[in-house]
Design a protein around this motif. Structure first.
Motif, PDB file in Angstrom:
ATOM      1  N   GLY A   9       1.311   3.510 -10.153  1.00 20.68           N
ATOM      2  CA  GLY A   9       1.560   2.139  -9.720  1.00 20.68           C
ATOM      3  C   GLY A   9       1.936   1.241 -10.875  1.00 20.68           C
ATOM      4  N   ASP A  10       2.396   0.047 -10.526  1.00 22.04           N
ATOM      5  CA  ASP A  10       2.881  -0.879 -11.560  1.00 22.04           C
ATOM      6  C   ASP A  10       1.901  -2.017 -11.824  1.00 22.04           C
ATOM      7  OD1 ASP A  10       3.414  -1.970  -8.972  1.00 22.04           O
ATOM      8  OD2 ASP A  10       4.776  -3.406  -9.897  1.00 22.04           O
ATOM      9  N   LYS A  11       0.706  -1.942 -11.228  1.00 25.15           N
ATOM     10  CA  LYS A  11      -0.280  -2.997 -11.462  1.00 25.15           C
ATOM     11  C   LYS A  11      -1.599  -2.371 -11.903  1.00 25.15           C
ATOM     12  CE  LYS A  11       1.604  -6.841  -9.063  1.00 25.15           C
ATOM     13  NZ  LYS A  11       1.808  -7.107  -7.639  1.00 25.15           N
ATOM     14  N   LEU A  12      -2.400  -3.182 -12.569  1.00 23.95           N
ATOM     15  CA  LEU A  12      -3.697  -2.685 -13.017  1.00 23.95           C
ATOM     16  C   LEU A  12      -4.592  -2.355 -11.827  1.00 23.95           C
ATOM     17  CD1 LEU A  12      -4.361  -4.987 -16.080  1.00 23.95           C
ATOM     18  CD2 LEU A  12      -3.217  -2.770 -15.957  1.00 23.95           C
ATOM     19  N   SER A  13      -4.365  -3.024 -10.691  1.00 21.22           N
ATOM     20  CA  SER A  13      -5.165  -2.707  -9.502  1.00 21.22           C
ATOM     21  C   SER A  13      -4.868  -1.289  -9.000  1.00 21.22           C
ATOM     22  CB  SER A  13      -4.903  -3.725  -8.388  1.00 21.22           C
ATOM     23  OG  SER A  13      -3.524  -3.812  -8.111  1.00 21.22           O
ATOM     24  N   ASP A  14      -3.657  -0.813  -9.222  1.00 18.31           N
ATOM     25  CA  ASP A  14      -3.330   0.577  -8.858  1.00 18.31           C
ATOM     26  C   ASP A  14      -4.114   1.551  -9.735  1.00 18.31           C
ATOM     27  OD1 ASP A  14      -1.272  -0.087  -6.935  1.00 18.31           O
ATOM     28  OD2 ASP A  14      -0.004  -0.626  -8.633  1.00 18.31           O
ATOM     29  N   ILE A  15      -4.162   1.214 -11.023  1.00 22.70           N
ATOM     30  CA  ILE A  15      -4.872   2.083 -11.961  1.00 22.70           C
ATOM     31  C   ILE A  15      -6.370   2.077 -11.635  1.00 22.70           C
ATOM     32  CG2 ILE A  15      -5.367   2.495 -14.418  1.00 22.70           C
ATOM     33  CD1 ILE A  15      -2.368   2.867 -13.375  1.00 22.70           C
ATOM     34  N   VAL A  23      12.020  -2.022  -5.180  1.00 18.03           N
ATOM     35  CA  VAL A  23      12.099  -3.114  -6.155  1.00 18.03           C
ATOM     36  C   VAL A  23      11.112  -4.229  -5.787  1.00 18.03           C
ATOM     37  CG1 VAL A  23      13.646  -4.879  -7.101  1.00 18.03           C
ATOM     38  CG2 VAL A  23      14.511  -2.564  -6.625  1.00 18.03           C
ATOM     39  N   GLU A  24      10.377  -4.694  -6.783  1.00 16.70           N
ATOM     40  CA  GLU A  24       9.399  -5.775  -6.595  1.00 16.70           C
ATOM     41  C   GLU A  24      10.119  -7.069  -6.204  1.00 16.70           C
ATOM     42  OE1 GLU A  24       5.858  -5.868  -7.050  1.00 16.70           O
ATOM     43  OE2 GLU A  24       6.134  -7.902  -6.288  1.00 16.70           O
ATOM     44  N   ARG A  25       9.673  -7.662  -5.074  1.00 15.93           N
ATOM     45  CA  ARG A  25      10.291  -8.927  -4.639  1.00 15.93           C
ATOM     46  C   ARG A  25       9.234  -9.842  -4.059  1.00 15.93           C
ATOM     47  NH1 ARG A  25      15.491  -6.150  -2.455  1.00 15.93           N
ATOM     48  NH2 ARG A  25      16.720  -6.342  -4.336  1.00 15.93           N
ATOM     49  N   LEU A  63       1.104   6.938  -4.331  1.00 16.85           N
ATOM     50  CA  LEU A  63       2.077   6.010  -4.894  1.00 16.85           C
ATOM     51  C   LEU A  63       1.873   4.622  -4.328  1.00 16.85           C
ATOM     52  CD1 LEU A  63       5.008   8.450  -4.298  1.00 16.85           C
ATOM     53  CD2 LEU A  63       4.646   7.411  -6.527  1.00 16.85           C
ATOM     54  N   ASP A  64       1.889   3.652  -5.203  1.00 19.09           N
ATOM     55  CA  ASP A  64       2.026   2.270  -4.773  1.00 19.09           C
ATOM     56  C   ASP A  64       3.408   2.124  -4.120  1.00 19.09           C
ATOM     57  OD1 ASP A  64       1.789  -0.619  -4.768  1.00 19.09           O
ATOM     58  OD2 ASP A  64       3.067  -0.593  -6.562  1.00 19.09           O
ATOM     59  N   ARG A  65       3.605   1.111  -3.290  1.00 13.86           N
ATOM     60  CA  ARG A  65       4.918   0.919  -2.678  1.00 13.86           C
ATOM     61  C   ARG A  65       5.771  -0.075  -3.481  1.00 13.86           C
ATOM     62  NH1 ARG A  65       5.978  -2.055   3.070  1.00 13.86           N
ATOM     63  NH2 ARG A  65       6.283  -3.766   1.588  1.00 13.86           N
ATOM     64  N   ASP A  66       5.410  -1.364  -3.411  1.00 12.49           N
ATOM     65  CA  ASP A  66       6.270  -2.410  -3.993  1.00 12.49           C
ATOM     66  C   ASP A  66       6.217  -2.403  -5.517  1.00 12.49           C
ATOM     67  OD1 ASP A  66       6.653  -3.059  -1.323  1.00 12.49           O
ATOM     68  OD2 ASP A  66       5.069  -4.572  -1.333  1.00 12.49           O
ATOM     69  N   GLY A  67       7.367  -2.311  -6.138  1.00 15.35           N
ATOM     70  CA  GLY A  67       7.431  -2.270  -7.601  1.00 15.35           C
ATOM     71  C   GLY A  67       7.316  -0.862  -8.153  1.00 15.35           C
ATOM     72  N   THR A  68       7.034   0.090  -7.263  1.00 16.83           N
ATOM     73  CA  THR A  68       6.906   1.490  -7.687  1.00 16.83           C
ATOM     74  C   THR A  68       7.996   2.323  -7.023  1.00 16.83           C
ATOM     75  OG1 THR A  68       4.543   1.282  -8.113  1.00 16.83           O
ATOM     76  CG2 THR A  68       5.379   3.503  -7.667  1.00 16.83           C
ATOM     77  N   LEU A  69       8.062   2.275  -5.684  1.00 13.67           N
ATOM     78  CA  LEU A  69       9.130   2.985  -4.962  1.00 13.67           C
ATOM     79  C   LEU A  69      10.309   2.061  -4.676  1.00 13.67           C
ATOM     80  CD1 LEU A  69       7.085   5.105  -2.411  1.00 13.67           C
ATOM     81  CD2 LEU A  69       8.406   5.955  -4.357  1.00 13.67           C
TER      82      LEU A  69
HETATM   83 MG   LIG Z   1       3.209  -2.688  -6.975  1.00 11.67          MG
END
Ligand SMILES: [Mg+2]
Ligand SMILES: [Zn+2]
Length: 217
Positions: free
Chosen positions: A160-166, A48-50, A40-46
């Motif tokens: 994850g919530d970013k293409l870099s996660d994918i 809230v993205e800030r 799992l990605d952390r920020d924006g996934t688990l």
């Molecule tokens: Mg993220």
């Protein structure tokens, strides 16, 4: 993999070796056969993205996160967080401050009856440090986690919530799930090219989708 003491594992960087105690309680060589994990990605996934998360108070769990991670815990599916923390390279955040932030994440998950088995972070930034092998979309941290925890990457998922996660998940040989709820509009732009195996709104939907597709225990 039950975390018997329920103590938060120290956050790891690339080549950070297991301690003897960790190895005995579920690391290298302990498991009979490799099994699937959820990365799992952390920020924006688990949480809230800030933008850069610099202090514990910045950690706010996304509503579906706690219960869905607990579901994985109950099935003994390893939960491993993979996070880019370029704020360290930029001297906005020290490794000690990162531990305090991760402690807050651990506390928030604990309050929901959930935990993670490991957290790996990349402390580099392409603007400050030479190219590394750990910053997503590089798969370095996932590959190391697979060695440390005897994980079958082809039976694993990266969320994850970013293409870099994918990109990191695909390079490591995992199935991938892209979340559209937090990474914002640029995610929609390249989502098709990144070809995640599944796209959904949040981590709760992602874990509901993967549960029938992952072998547990
Ligand atoms: Mg993220
Ligand atoms: Zn790195």
């Amino acid at each position: 993999m039950k975390n018997i003491a329920m103590q938060r594992p120290k956050s790891r960087i690339l080549s950070d070796r297991l301690t003897a105690r960790e190895a005995l309680s579920g690391g290298v060589g302990h498991e009979k056969s490799a099994r699937g994990a959820v990365f799992l990605d952390r920020d924006g996934t688990l949480n809230v993205e800030r933008g850069y998360i610099l202090q514990p108070a910045d950690i706010e769990l996304i509503p579906t996160a706690g219960e869905s991670v607990r579901t994985l815990n109950d099935l003994d599916i390893p939960v491993i967080i993979i996070t880019n923390q370029a704020a360290i390279a930029k001297n906005l955040l020290s490794p000690e401050q990162l531990e305090r932030v991760n402690e807050k994440l651990w506390a928030e998950l604990s309050a929901a009856g959930a935990y993670y088995d490991a957290l790996y972070y990349c402390p580099h930034s392409p603007e400050v440090t030479p190219e590394c092998q750990c910053r997503k979309p590089k798969p370095g941290l996932i590959l190391q986690a697979a060695r440390d925890f005897n994980i079958d990457l082809s039976a694993s998922f990266m969320i994850g919530d970013k293409l870099s996660d994918i990109g990191a998940g695909r390079s490591a040989g995992c199935k991938t799930i892209l979340l559209l709820s937090n990474g914002g509009k640029d995610v929609y732009q390249g989502a098709e090219a990144a070809s995640p195996d599944f796209t959904c709104r949040n981590v709760g939907e992602a874990i509901a989708w993967l549960l029938p597709r992952i072998q547990s225990g």
